[in-house]
Design an enzyme around this catalytic site. Sequence first.
Site, PDB file in Angstrom:
ATOM      1  N   LYS A 198       6.501  -7.575   9.981  1.00  0.00           N
ATOM      2  CA  LYS A 198       5.137  -7.391   9.476  1.00  0.00           C
ATOM      3  C   LYS A 198       5.145  -6.628   8.159  1.00  0.00           C
ATOM      4  CE  LYS A 198       2.454  -3.911  10.528  1.00  0.00           C
ATOM      5  NZ  LYS A 198       1.254  -3.089  10.295  1.00  0.00           N
ATOM      6  N   ASN A 199       5.916  -5.543   8.103  1.00  0.00           N
ATOM      7  CA  ASN A 199       5.879  -4.672   6.923  1.00  0.00           C
ATOM      8  C   ASN A 199       6.577  -5.275   5.714  1.00  0.00           C
ATOM      9  OD1 ASN A 199       4.368  -2.776   8.273  1.00  0.00           O
ATOM     10  ND2 ASN A 199       6.118  -1.512   8.858  1.00  0.00           N
ATOM     11  N   ARG A 208      -4.538  -1.081   6.007  1.00  0.00           N
ATOM     12  CA  ARG A 208      -4.145  -0.293   4.839  1.00  0.00           C
ATOM     13  C   ARG A 208      -3.378  -1.114   3.808  1.00  0.00           C
ATOM     14  NH1 ARG A 208      -5.105   4.809   4.716  1.00  0.00           N
ATOM     15  NH2 ARG A 208      -3.846   4.915   2.830  1.00  0.00           N
ATOM     16  N   CYS A 246      -4.193   2.215  10.549  1.00  0.00           N
ATOM     17  CA  CYS A 246      -3.896   3.228  11.564  1.00  0.00           C
ATOM     18  C   CYS A 246      -4.414   4.594  11.133  1.00  0.00           C
ATOM     19  CB  CYS A 246      -2.384   3.335  11.788  1.00  0.00           C
ATOM     20  SG  CYS A 246      -1.648   1.956  12.658  1.00  0.00           S
ATOM     21  N   ASP A 283       8.269   4.972  12.325  1.00  0.00           N
ATOM     22  CA  ASP A 283       7.697   3.943  13.198  1.00  0.00           C
ATOM     23  C   ASP A 283       8.440   3.795  14.526  1.00  0.00           C
ATOM     24  OD1 ASP A 283       5.631   3.349  11.512  1.00  0.00           O
ATOM     25  OD2 ASP A 283       6.447   1.456  10.783  1.00  0.00           O
ATOM     26  N   ILE A 297       7.077  12.611   8.151  1.00  0.00           N
ATOM     27  CA  ILE A 297       6.471  11.626   7.248  1.00  0.00           C
ATOM     28  C   ILE A 297       4.947  11.690   7.279  1.00  0.00           C
ATOM     29  CG2 ILE A 297       6.382   9.184   6.601  1.00  0.00           C
ATOM     30  CD1 ILE A 297       9.171  10.329   6.369  1.00  0.00           C
TER      31      ILE A 297
END
Length: 419
Positions: A22-23, A93, A117, A307, A329
């Site tokens: 996805k990222n 985002r 998120c 993540d 983070i």
Amino acid sequence: MDKLAIQASPPLAGDVIISGAKNAALPILMAGVLAETDFVVSNVPNLRDVSTSCKLLRCLGADVDELGEGKIRISTKNLNEFCAPYDLVKTMRASILILGPLLARYGTADVSLPGGCAIGARPVNLHLHGLEMMGAKIEVKEGYIKARVDGRLKGAHIFMDMVSVGATENLLMAAALADGETVIENAAREPEVIDLANCLIAMGAKITGVGSATLRIQGVERLQGCEYRVMPDRIETGSFLVAAAVTRGRIRCLKADPASLESVIAKLEDAGAKITTGEDWIELDMEGKRPKAVNIKTAPYPGFPTDMQAQFCVLNVLAQGTATITETIFENRFMHVPELIRMGATMELEGNTCIIQGIESLSGAQVMATDLRASASLVIAGLVADGKTIVDRIYHLDRGYEHIEQKFQGLGAHVERVQ
């Protein structure tokens, strides 16, 4: 609203096919705006955020054809709108990543301030500062980033105050069509950034230093479409590996990328897992043993990924011993902790550190997903909890995991989607 109902499950066993990342897919889809000819992306996961990205591109006037089997074709020949509206951006985002491509190719972009998120501030100032250094005039008003440039963006030497994946990606795409050389220092080194850079190179961009903290981009006049395959999802891979470790099972992740998961694999080995890898697969075997507690501190790549933090919280909840997990983070990224405590976990928060005392078992409960990775951790906890666990608000889960219940069912887990 959909929920997941989970019963205590046997040790996970079998093979699971990993989806595209996805990222990586989201910025690569946005990069389609830079291409003058048709751009085809494959191995795109079927996720809510991908659907939102396609809606956004169509809203701008681009032709977006979903060709099936994870393949999407983008044509910009009819692109004639330059506003990413609040209704689309509020849910994701990554919509901010349209800013650089629109500005670089068309000289104008209005992008609503993003949503996604709720895990901390995630400021967009790094994106805006870098674009301003490249000659953009930017104002933020009425909830929108309004950016303009006369002519083309200009190459610039940009030092990032902090490592930011999104800002690195936005500036990388903008610089590809800028006039002259752009240098991005303290750039993010994540595999997804490398994937985007390789995609841009396939489109005709001139980029060196890929995978390092210093990226050099020599702007070109135009970029052409190409065919590009999105990398495997390392976070989905890691999530299934942790689920197998927690259930004391043995699984193989196929169509995976072991090289992108070295920090996670090392921690799983510390927890007692026997791990074997090939070029595109990873096997984890707990040999029936309970995992051992492992300390974690999140960090930008190649450090331990934020993540995967929530999933390792669950591993430590059921592990032998005591562990600390420190989140460096994002602030506000321990929202899964109260839910796990409701299931019986022994956990305590001290600032940005969670102290976890391992216990033998959890109890099923009704729990609420608060963000994407927290929801994955609750599903994993449900696999080993006595009785029934209901995970509510799983639209978070659908943003980042493709067919998650079917994949777990294929490994023997008792998971089903219910209304």
